[in-house]
Enzyme design. Sequence first.
Site, PDB file in Angstrom:
ATOM      1  N   LYS A 243      -9.164 -54.124  -0.628  1.00  0.00           N
ATOM      2  CA  LYS A 243      -7.990 -53.847   0.213  1.00  0.00           C
ATOM      3  C   LYS A 243      -8.423 -54.043   1.650  1.00  0.00           C
ATOM      4  O   LYS A 243      -9.579 -53.838   1.991  1.00  0.00           O
ATOM      5  CB  LYS A 243      -7.534 -52.392   0.002  1.00  0.00           C
TER       6      LYS A 243
ATOM      7  N   ASP B 203       0.901 -56.327   1.677  1.00  0.00           N
ATOM      8  CA  ASP B 203       1.137 -54.897   1.450  1.00  0.00           C
ATOM      9  C   ASP B 203       2.057 -54.479   2.608  1.00  0.00           C
ATOM     10  O   ASP B 203       2.744 -55.349   3.168  1.00  0.00           O
ATOM     11  CB  ASP B 203      -0.188 -54.102   1.459  1.00  0.00           C
TER      12      ASP B 203
END
Length: 447
Positions: free
Chosen positions: A126, A166
């Site tokens: 991430k 995201d």
Amino acid sequence: MSDYVEKLMTEVTAKNPGEVEFHQAVEEIAASVDLIYQQYPEYRSAKIFERMIEPERVIMFRVPWLDDQGEIHINRGYRVEMNSAIGPYKGGLRFHPSVNLSSLKFLALEQTFKNSLTSLPLGAGKGGSDFNPKGKSDLEIMRFCQSFMNELFRYIGSCTDVPAGDIGVGGREIGYLFGQYKKLKNEFTGVLTGKGIEWGGSLIRPEATGFGVVYFIEEMLKTRGEVLKGKRVAISGFGNVAWGVAMKLDELGAKVITLSGPDGYVYDEAGVSGEKIASMVRLRATNNDVVAPYADLYPGVEFYQGKRPWEVPCDIAIPCAIQNEFHDQDAEALVKNQCMCVCEGANMPCTLDAIQIIQHSGVLCGPGKAANAGGVAVSGLEMSQNAMKMMWSREEVNRRLREIMQKIHETCYKYGQKSCGYVDYIHGANMGGFLKVANAMLDQGVV
Ligand code: NDP
Ligand code: 2IT
């Protein structure tokens, strides 16, 4: 809290001071790992979970960029490469002022379990930046993305690490990031997912997370002899995930009665359907960080400033905005109003206390790491299509997505069965996600 969890949390807190979101994610999973270790001591002696919570690599870098007035700004960029036991690092990039090492480490840890559950060969990562895209011009966004990629390109690649979107990172940002990667590397590869349809993207990827959440809920309801048709559904957020959820619920005959933003929530008793769903996208494209204007667009819609939607009576509640947006009082209100299912569309939107209340009251409780895995699953399908240099039809991608979500549900159901008959989907997701990664780590030695 068991002795194992208590000892682990003391160590994790001391080693990662101040990283509260990361501590929260570790604590939630540790309770499951304790049970798994009792059943399979070989994972305990190999310290599998203790290794999983230490990122394989963390990259932190300066992202300088020029605004439209020529002023220089400096943001911080990150990529947490968490686990590569079952595939290249894979996971989104978040551009939001709240981004820091703690939020990215919690997201990367969740991603490890989520990606494993998809049954695709995807490791976990991430990244992102504390950059706030709100109110920025297109050119400012482009310059920021280019500067971000000027450093990130060294660490990623289609077989190494494949970022995606995201919060704050959608099709436009992926385009600018991809363009800069291609220029720097002089190669056209599937290094990012969520690409445009004309240049390597997969059909259904924008809708995939939301569609997947609804497919997962459908499966949970089936276990209680229920269907989606006719159900009243409260949603939070009005971004990518909320949009996909609303679209699929509308198609399947459920009624979406709330949306929310950081400013409050809107209550639409007539239902967010058809053209109203498209207006969510337009609303966000104006770059306003508020949902209130939705109430002015349609008669009978009410806006509640500074409030969360969980006070509205509903059958199903789906938090789709951001971590820790759903608290114990929200859970209590929903239980009181006889809500039958709370399913996380966002990553870790429910606090640990809220989850306890939902589960103890017997309400179905779908964890984000299982329910929102449809997004990364279709990212995985995008990688497959890129590798084969071909493109599947909408129907084909949707069929595969639905199958993947049904399989994830099956896994959670299988491992989440409790003697009292209640299915603990959180433990089920943790155990199902853990086993595959753990076995790969055992096979690959201490690396
Ligand atoms: P978006 O940026 O598209 O949307 C986020 C939405 O949440 C926006 O509408 C935002 O409003 C709203 N929001 C932010 N903070 C709050 C708050 N405190 N209260 C209410 N609303 C708020 O992001 P995504 O839809 O992509 O992501 C949403 C969640 O889903 C995140 O947790 C993400 O990690 C998760 N997720 C996303 C996936 C994907 O494929 N995109 C896949 C799996 C999970 P505003 O824009 O005005 O700030
Ligand atoms: O949280 C998530 O799973 C995502 N943001 C999607 C990640 C991806 O690689 O598609």
